[in-house]
Scaffold this active site. Sequence first.
Site, PDB file in Angstrom:
ATOM      1  N   ASP A  84      28.443  68.710  66.166  1.00 49.67           N
ATOM      2  CA  ASP A  84      29.460  68.746  65.610  1.00 49.67           C
ATOM      3  C   ASP A  84      29.012  68.875  63.917  1.00 49.67           C
ATOM      4  O   ASP A  84      28.279  68.254  63.484  1.00 49.67           O
ATOM      5  CB  ASP A  84      30.228  67.331  65.693  1.00 49.67           C
ATOM      6  N   TYR A  88      30.723  69.926  60.029  1.00 48.65           N
ATOM      7  CA  TYR A  88      31.504  69.278  59.046  1.00 48.65           C
ATOM      8  C   TYR A  88      31.817  70.154  58.056  1.00 48.65           C
ATOM      9  O   TYR A  88      31.699  69.733  56.670  1.00 48.65           O
ATOM     10  CB  TYR A  88      30.533  68.078  58.287  1.00 48.65           C
ATOM     11  N   HIS A 145      38.512  68.312  54.511  1.00 48.09           N
ATOM     12  CA  HIS A 145      38.341  67.051  55.237  1.00 48.09           C
ATOM     13  C   HIS A 145      37.299  66.173  54.719  1.00 48.09           C
ATOM     14  O   HIS A 145      37.218  65.163  54.419  1.00 48.09           O
ATOM     15  CB  HIS A 145      38.078  67.471  56.643  1.00 48.09           C
ATOM     16  N   ARG A 155      33.327  56.829  50.384  1.00 51.38           N
ATOM     17  CA  ARG A 155      32.456  56.877  49.165  1.00 51.38           C
ATOM     18  C   ARG A 155      33.350  57.245  47.985  1.00 51.38           C
ATOM     19  O   ARG A 155      33.236  58.338  47.590  1.00 51.38           O
ATOM     20  CB  ARG A 155      31.382  57.884  49.430  1.00 51.38           C
ATOM     21  N   GLU A 161      40.596  64.204  65.439  1.00 46.03           N
ATOM     22  CA  GLU A 161      40.168  65.344  64.475  1.00 46.03           C
ATOM     23  C   GLU A 161      40.146  66.646  65.051  1.00 46.03           C
ATOM     24  O   GLU A 161      39.777  66.955  66.167  1.00 46.03           O
ATOM     25  CB  GLU A 161      38.735  64.855  64.165  1.00 46.03           C
ATOM     26  N   GLU A 195      39.715  70.372  65.368  1.00 43.96           N
ATOM     27  CA  GLU A 195      38.488  71.100  65.153  1.00 43.96           C
ATOM     28  C   GLU A 195      38.604  72.374  65.972  1.00 43.96           C
ATOM     29  O   GLU A 195      39.348  72.397  67.108  1.00 43.96           O
ATOM     30  CB  GLU A 195      37.215  70.406  65.711  1.00 43.96           C
ATOM     31  N   ASP A 254      37.916  65.931  68.569  1.00 46.34           N
ATOM     32  CA  ASP A 254      36.789  64.881  68.198  1.00 46.34           C
ATOM     33  C   ASP A 254      37.429  63.556  67.937  1.00 46.34           C
ATOM     34  O   ASP A 254      37.578  62.753  66.760  1.00 46.34           O
ATOM     35  CB  ASP A 254      35.934  65.342  66.866  1.00 46.34           C
ATOM     36  N   ARG A 278      37.712  54.978  63.941  1.00 41.09           N
ATOM     37  CA  ARG A 278      37.396  54.584  62.463  1.00 41.09           C
ATOM     38  C   ARG A 278      36.723  53.293  62.011  1.00 41.09           C
ATOM     39  O   ARG A 278      35.993  53.181  61.137  1.00 41.09           O
ATOM     40  CB  ARG A 278      38.568  54.991  61.477  1.00 41.09           C
ATOM     41  N   GLN A 316      33.352  53.178  63.241  1.00 42.30           N
ATOM     42  CA  GLN A 316      32.471  54.317  62.448  1.00 42.30           C
ATOM     43  C   GLN A 316      32.205  53.794  60.962  1.00 42.30           C
ATOM     44  O   GLN A 316      30.912  53.752  60.691  1.00 42.30           O
ATOM     45  CB  GLN A 316      33.484  55.592  62.183  1.00 42.30           C
ATOM     46  N   TYR A 344      28.185  53.465  60.704  1.00 36.43           N
ATOM     47  CA  TYR A 344      27.542  54.895  60.563  1.00 36.43           C
ATOM     48  C   TYR A 344      26.240  54.856  59.682  1.00 36.43           C
ATOM     49  O   TYR A 344      25.618  56.257  59.651  1.00 36.43           O
ATOM     50  CB  TYR A 344      28.730  55.812  60.130  1.00 36.43           C
ATOM     51  N   LYS A 384      32.307  58.148  68.077  1.00 32.56           N
ATOM     52  CA  LYS A 384      32.900  59.363  68.385  1.00 32.56           C
ATOM     53  C   LYS A 384      32.406  59.665  70.026  1.00 32.56           C
ATOM     54  O   LYS A 384      33.106  60.394  70.341  1.00 32.56           O
ATOM     55  CB  LYS A 384      31.726  60.395  67.586  1.00 32.56           C
ATOM     56  N   THR A 412      35.514  63.454  74.079  1.00 32.66           N
ATOM     57  CA  THR A 412      36.062  64.614  73.424  1.00 32.66           C
ATOM     58  C   THR A 412      36.549  65.358  74.110  1.00 32.66           C
ATOM     59  O   THR A 412      36.407  65.898  75.370  1.00 32.66           O
ATOM     60  CB  THR A 412      34.524  65.411  72.629  1.00 32.66           C
ATOM     61  N   THR A 450      36.492  68.387  61.371  1.00 31.83           N
ATOM     62  CA  THR A 450      37.676  68.712  60.967  1.00 31.83           C
ATOM     63  C   THR A 450      38.093  69.608  60.027  1.00 31.83           C
ATOM     64  O   THR A 450      37.656  69.621  59.134  1.00 31.83           O
ATOM     65  CB  THR A 450      38.348  67.191  60.569  1.00 31.83           C
ATOM     66  N   GLU A 456      43.355  61.000  57.057  1.00 28.18           N
ATOM     67  CA  GLU A 456      43.830  61.497  55.836  1.00 28.18           C
ATOM     68  C   GLU A 456      45.340  61.518  55.619  1.00 28.18           C
ATOM     69  O   GLU A 456      45.698  61.419  54.627  1.00 28.18           O
ATOM     70  CB  GLU A 456      43.301  63.031  56.157  1.00 28.18           C
TER      71      GLU A 456
END
Lengths: 431, 431
Positions: free
Chosen positions: B131, B133, B138, B147, B203, B205, B237, B241, B244, B248, B257, B261, B364, B378
């Site tokens: 996968d 990014y 996103h 962050r 997600e 994708e 995906d 959350r 995660q 992570y 994840k 899928t 995503t 989001e």
Amino acid sequence: MNLPSVDKTHSADLASWVPSALGHADFPVQNLPFGVFAPAGERPRIGTAIGDCVLDLCAVGALLPPEVLPLLELPELNALMAAPRVVKTALRHRLSELLSDDAHRPMVEPALHDAACVEMLLPMRIGDYTDFYVGIHHATNIGKLFRPDNPLLPNYKHVPIGYHGRASSIRQSGVPVARPRGQRRANDADVPVFGPCTRLDYELELGVWISEGNALGTTIPIAEAGEHIAGLCLLNDWSARDIQAWEYQPLGPFLAKNFHTTISPWVVTAEALAPFRIAQPPRPLGDPDPLPYLRDEADRMAGAFAIELSVWLTSEQMRAGRYPPLRLSRGPASNMYWTIAQMVTHHASNGCGLNSGDLLGTGTISGTEQGSKGSLIEISEGGRVPVELPTGETRTFLLDGDEISFSATATAPGRAPIGFGECRAVIRPAP
Amino acid sequence: MNLPSVDKTHSADLASWVPSALGHADFPVQNLPFGVFAPAGERPRIGTAIGDCVLDLCAVGALLPPEVLPLLELPELNALMAAPRVVKTALRHRLSELLSDDAHRPMVEPALHDAACVEMLLPMRIGDYTDFYVGIHHATNIGKLFRPDNPLLPNYKHVPIGYHGRASSIRQSGVPVARPRGQRRANDADVPVFGPCTRLDYELELGVWISEGNALGTTIPIAEAGEHIAGLCLLNDWSARDIQAWEYQPLGPFLAKNFHTTISPWVVTAEALAPFRIAQPPRPLGDPDPLPYLRDEADRMAGAFAIELSVWLTSEQMRAGRYPPLRLSRGPASNMYWTIAQMVTHHASNGCGLNSGDLLGTGTISGTEQGSKGSLIEISEGGRVPVELPTGETRTFLLDGDEISFSATATAPGRAPIGFGECRAVIRPAP
């Protein structure tokens, strides 16, 4: 947890009529690991290592329990390892008899091949490969290099941290490793450059083979995790440290790891390892208890293994000068914060489906002392302290022509030690 | 880069004698995607979607180019997709003729199945799943949540960030998703708890199917990347959350994840998508140029796709009240910072071997505007701003019984639009 038991096949008194098996460092008759091999010019098939020989199981099919025969048809161990333990135990007992009782020698000996004259292949068809991070001293050592202020993250003592690796890059011992190219950025640079890795490293790990899987949406309670573990191998998680440092945030290692993974070709079975189970080292005072889904009294008492692991380096100059390999480190496999049962149970705890032939790496196994660190980045303290070789050469990371070899021995009082065979590869220049 | 060309099979004037194909939202005769299907009670086989029907390719084998026949033997597209482009183009041309020329109708019509009466399966045997990014909006949006001070990391505009996912958890559209359990830690808590995910998300994708692979230790120059791309699908995906956020670091998403899928079951081929290629959106002023190994003029001019993607939600109450699905977002697939060719080339740039049937997710795909965000985290701004449903219900994350469905249409002036078929699944309670 329902674990394989210790029985007469483990007796130290048992001796094989195969001369090289007596006192063999890896494959005495007490081991009987499974693998896939091809005699020169012939098709691959399933075999058992015994001393310096490999026994072709199909060639002695008529002497084996009949329920085993359909499991030997394909040149992969997936079906055999997924069989019920009673079937695998019956096969182990029969092989033990066939290889120790002289009466069977005339029928069995013609099915032996000289191990030096066969090609070993990957033992299982690997669906998915997951790498864990349960070597707590490695996690601390490397955490200090990447995050000096924050080596061990808050989740480490609650979560058996793992991530998905690349199944298609796994190769058996002996296949050379091409130095990868990739992006790296110097500490003082604004932009990255692309070129051959300059900080190529190995990682000393155990590999865990999954025997029987679980369906998507179901879990593997820790009391049943033992049923899903076929056995162990040695695993070298080759790592490009410069690529890793630049690419790994925020989603983890990718091209730094997926160019090659080397494994030893023999599945040392859970049954063979039964006498070498030991208690999980007690958690340091103040550490949290595992959450209930990861807690099992039998696993706590016997979830670790008395296996000593070693890493050996031979440079091209050392080979030319006929120097013996240099031991870079030595340490016990018990330097793991989580057991392999906890790894399996955690992996499936969200309903993720495992399959027979999946491979789990433990993550690098390091100790706390000098001489017990499972990667060069730890030994060289991030590339600052070179290792001296007997030729006068030095190493912080691996150079082309270097060969890394892992070895391992399981020992227990009153037991014949057993080993894992070779897990080695030489570094070739970037193509 | 050598890309498939636009030819008479793409002509908007072409009409099929299959009545439902005329103006079909997904599968007019200009599309001709490949998939694997099973008529009720029968064995799986390879087919092509045409309108509301599926054509059994084996059943019309006598009418196809003979070199195609051996590629149809297994119920998986791996061999067919790995065939040289000339073979795939010949098949496409022949299918276009067979389904548009009335003269062939008597021979072909008996091989059509009502799509509503067949079961669709995974189209390829998936070796490894990666996968990426590359949806930059996103990455920025979600980066702000995880962050706040550092949403887009310094490597993002140099490295097509990716990580390995779980191949064994990929399921075709329609298979329900079991809500995963896992460890999560509340912001104000010292220790984690284990239980059903409370922040379940999707997600949006695109999936990229690999046609022909590369051997371990070799690379895929960007000028050749197009040869390695079989086609595209839609990919959800599913993401936990809360799991995660806790697990992570430092090695990336794992159990957050890998529980499930969902993909759309039809491979919309690179050949079918030829008319919908557009220039890669220009990089914002001040952004770095890609490093040379990721740079290709043809890819810059035609590496993106004019595909509009939509996400639809239907709650259990909405189904009971016969409300239509609610569109949660809509946006162009061109919101990708890297092209699919750059993804492929980067993946193999260290010598990692790809194989036919490998699947790459784009990551995503979100836009910058309201209504164009590809995940609930989001849309709800991290769970703070609920979405209102027509029933008066609200959602920040998914509840049991919710169904998420993706749709997509490729459009170009003067061309018949083509679509991807369905990519949907309903959430079942944690087992």
